[in-house]
Design an enzyme around this catalytic site. Structure first.
Site, PDB file in Angstrom:
ATOM      1  N   ILE A  30       0.899  -1.154   0.121  1.00  0.00           N
ATOM      2  CA  ILE A  30      -0.016   0.020   0.158  1.00  0.00           C
ATOM      3  C   ILE A  30       0.991   1.237  -0.013  1.00  0.00           C
ATOM      4  O   ILE A  30       0.725   2.312  -0.743  1.00  0.00           O
ATOM      5  CB  ILE A  30      -0.861  -0.076   1.239  1.00  0.00           C
ATOM      6  N   GLY A  66       8.711  -4.875   2.388  1.00  0.00           N
ATOM      7  CA  GLY A  66       8.646  -4.067   1.265  1.00  0.00           C
ATOM      8  C   GLY A  66      10.075  -4.228   0.311  1.00  0.00           C
ATOM      9  O   GLY A  66      10.913  -5.066   0.651  1.00  0.00           O
ATOM     10  N   PHE A  89       1.797   3.394   7.545  1.00  0.00           N
ATOM     11  CA  PHE A  89       1.506   2.459   6.710  1.00  0.00           C
ATOM     12  C   PHE A  89       2.311   0.923   7.574  1.00  0.00           C
ATOM     13  O   PHE A  89       1.811  -0.061   7.210  1.00  0.00           O
ATOM     14  CB  PHE A  89       1.668   2.129   5.385  1.00  0.00           C
ATOM     15  N   ALA A  93       3.147  -1.631   9.907  1.00  0.00           N
ATOM     16  CA  ALA A  93       2.349  -2.276  10.796  1.00  0.00           C
ATOM     17  C   ALA A  93       2.527  -3.887  10.556  1.00  0.00           C
ATOM     18  O   ALA A  93       2.696  -4.217   9.318  1.00  0.00           O
ATOM     19  CB  ALA A  93       1.022  -1.950  10.781  1.00  0.00           C
ATOM     20  N   TYR A 135      -4.733  -8.190  16.197  1.00  0.00           N
ATOM     21  CA  TYR A 135      -4.461  -7.191  15.229  1.00  0.00           C
ATOM     22  C   TYR A 135      -5.413  -6.145  15.417  1.00  0.00           C
ATOM     23  O   TYR A 135      -4.954  -4.941  15.158  1.00  0.00           O
ATOM     24  CB  TYR A 135      -4.562  -7.930  13.938  1.00  0.00           C
ATOM     25  N   ASN A 189      -9.806  -4.957   2.743  1.00  0.00           N
ATOM     26  CA  ASN A 189      -8.834  -5.795   1.797  1.00  0.00           C
ATOM     27  C   ASN A 189      -8.392  -4.797   0.782  1.00  0.00           C
ATOM     28  O   ASN A 189      -9.221  -4.624  -0.312  1.00  0.00           O
ATOM     29  CB  ASN A 189      -9.791  -7.118   1.350  1.00  0.00           C
ATOM     30  N   HIS A 235      -2.641 -12.846   1.304  1.00  0.00           N
ATOM     31  CA  HIS A 235      -3.938 -12.224   0.855  1.00  0.00           C
ATOM     32  C   HIS A 235      -4.762 -13.337  -0.203  1.00  0.00           C
ATOM     33  O   HIS A 235      -4.007 -13.777  -1.145  1.00  0.00           O
ATOM     34  CB  HIS A 235      -3.687 -11.126   0.308  1.00  0.00           C
ATOM     35  N   ARG A 267     -15.716 -10.311   2.060  1.00  0.00           N
ATOM     36  CA  ARG A 267     -14.903  -9.254   1.983  1.00  0.00           C
ATOM     37  C   ARG A 267     -15.229  -8.153   1.203  1.00  0.00           C
ATOM     38  O   ARG A 267     -15.684  -8.532   0.248  1.00  0.00           O
ATOM     39  CB  ARG A 267     -13.474  -9.603   2.362  1.00  0.00           C
ATOM     40  N   GLY A 302      -9.918 -16.124  14.519  1.00  0.00           N
ATOM     41  CA  GLY A 302     -10.254 -14.608  14.435  1.00  0.00           C
ATOM     42  C   GLY A 302     -10.925 -14.087  13.202  1.00  0.00           C
ATOM     43  O   GLY A 302     -11.007 -12.702  13.211  1.00  0.00           O
TER      44      GLY A 302
END
Length: 327
Positions: free
Chosen positions: A12, A36, A72, A74, A140, A169, A188, A220, A285
């Site tokens: 992102i 990254g 971003f 995390a 989370y 998402n 994902h 989602r 979860g």
């Protein structure tokens, strides 16, 4: 204006960096490159390291006239957070407090925080708006909500101006297939399905087929990565017009959810390929449905998502996957 993008070499964050550059906004990136890629922010000042490293933060704020921060950086895997909550409270909450204290020292008061629809937990209504109770069901979501509370308190006490954007998402890729998802390991759904369809993965596991949904699989709300980038800049521009002591949370979503089975079927249709599917147990979860109403973001920020159809989201992601797979 110059924006410090934390986690700017990630999926992102790197699309955000490209979007800011296209608007002629100066960008500085901090990323430890654990997930990254430096080539995704080529030509941008990149400081490799932990965003909570005080020495590194002091250096960046001294060397650059930072006007705002987009956060971003995390840990973001639901299942992992259940097994290792220490990592999530450390990376997501404690490190953000270090950041905020350094921002205060340098009188940088504007921050846009990447939050999540996971703060809502199991939905009590079909379409989640910002008034929905925040009752996250995994570490989370709890760690992200704790950051939101901290930002709200810092806004009230210290004049920080913060916007939290809650989305679930992120999906898709750059239109020209110059950038997209390449997590290692990938978790994902859309890239996992496409990797199976391109031959880079043997098949796909469907986690849970007995949810209270029309086809038994999780639903989602998928948001195109470029629409997310647009929303973050709109949030920053709105924030800059507000007085000090500002805190606001906005949902970002299409208002329509897609099930795991729908994603797989659409991907098959777009690619013309078949894949092996394996039913597996539910993940810890995971709520059955998460679909967000983004009416507040549209009305207050002027957000107008451009890529709302699952077909175009997957088509852009498929072009990127073909590039990675060498097809």
């Amino acid at each position: 204006m110059k924006v410090l993008v934390l986690g700017g070499a990630g999926y992102i964050g790197s699309h955000m960096v490209t979007y800011l550059q296209a608007q002629n906004i100066g960008v500085v990136v901090i990323d430890d490159l654990s997930t990254g890629f430096s080539d995704s922010v080529a030509g941008v000042p990149l400081y490799q390291g932990d965003f909570a490293n005080q020495e590194l933060l002091q250096q960046v704020f001294k060397e650059h006239q930072i006007d705002a921060v987009m956060h971003f950086a995390a840990s973001s895997q639901v299942g992992e957070s259940v097994l290792n909550p220490e990592k999530y409270y450390s990376n997501n909450l404690c490190k953000t407090q270090v950041l905020l204290n350094i921002m205060r020292q340098h009188q940088v008061i504007n921050i846009v925080f990447s939050s999540t629809a996971a703060v809502y937990g199991s939905p009590e209504q079909a379409l989640i708006d910002e008034q929905h109770p925040v009752t996250p069901i995994n570490p989370y979501g709890r760690s992200k909500l704790a950051v939101e509370w901290m930002l709200q308190d810092y806004a009230s006490a210290y004049g920080i101006k913060a916007v939290c954007l809650r989305y679930f998402n992120a999906a898709g890729a750059a239109i020209d297939a110059s950038n997209g998802e390449r997590h290692d390991p990938e978790t994902h759904l859309i890239p996992l399905v496409l990797q199976a369809l391109s031959g880079r993965r043997h098949g796909i596991k469907v986690f849970g087929t007995d949810y209270a949904t029309p086809d038994g699989t999780c639903i989602r709300d998928y948001i195109h990565i470029l629409d997310l980038a647009q929303a973050h800049l709109l949030a920053l521009n709105w924030l800059l017009t507000q007085s000090s002591c500002t805190y606001r949370a906005f949902n970002l979503g299409n208002g329509a959810g897609f099930s795991v089975c729908q994603v797989i079927a659409t991907a098959k249709e777009i690619t013309g390929q078949q894949l092996n599917e394996e039913a597996s147990a539910r993940r810890m979860g995971d709520p059955a449905v998460l679909v967000a109403s983004a009416e507040q973001a549209k009305q207050v920020l002027g957000w107008k998502p451009q890529y709302t159809q699952l077909q175009e989201i997957i088509a852009h992601a498929w072009a990127w996957e073909q590039k990675l797979a060498g097809l």
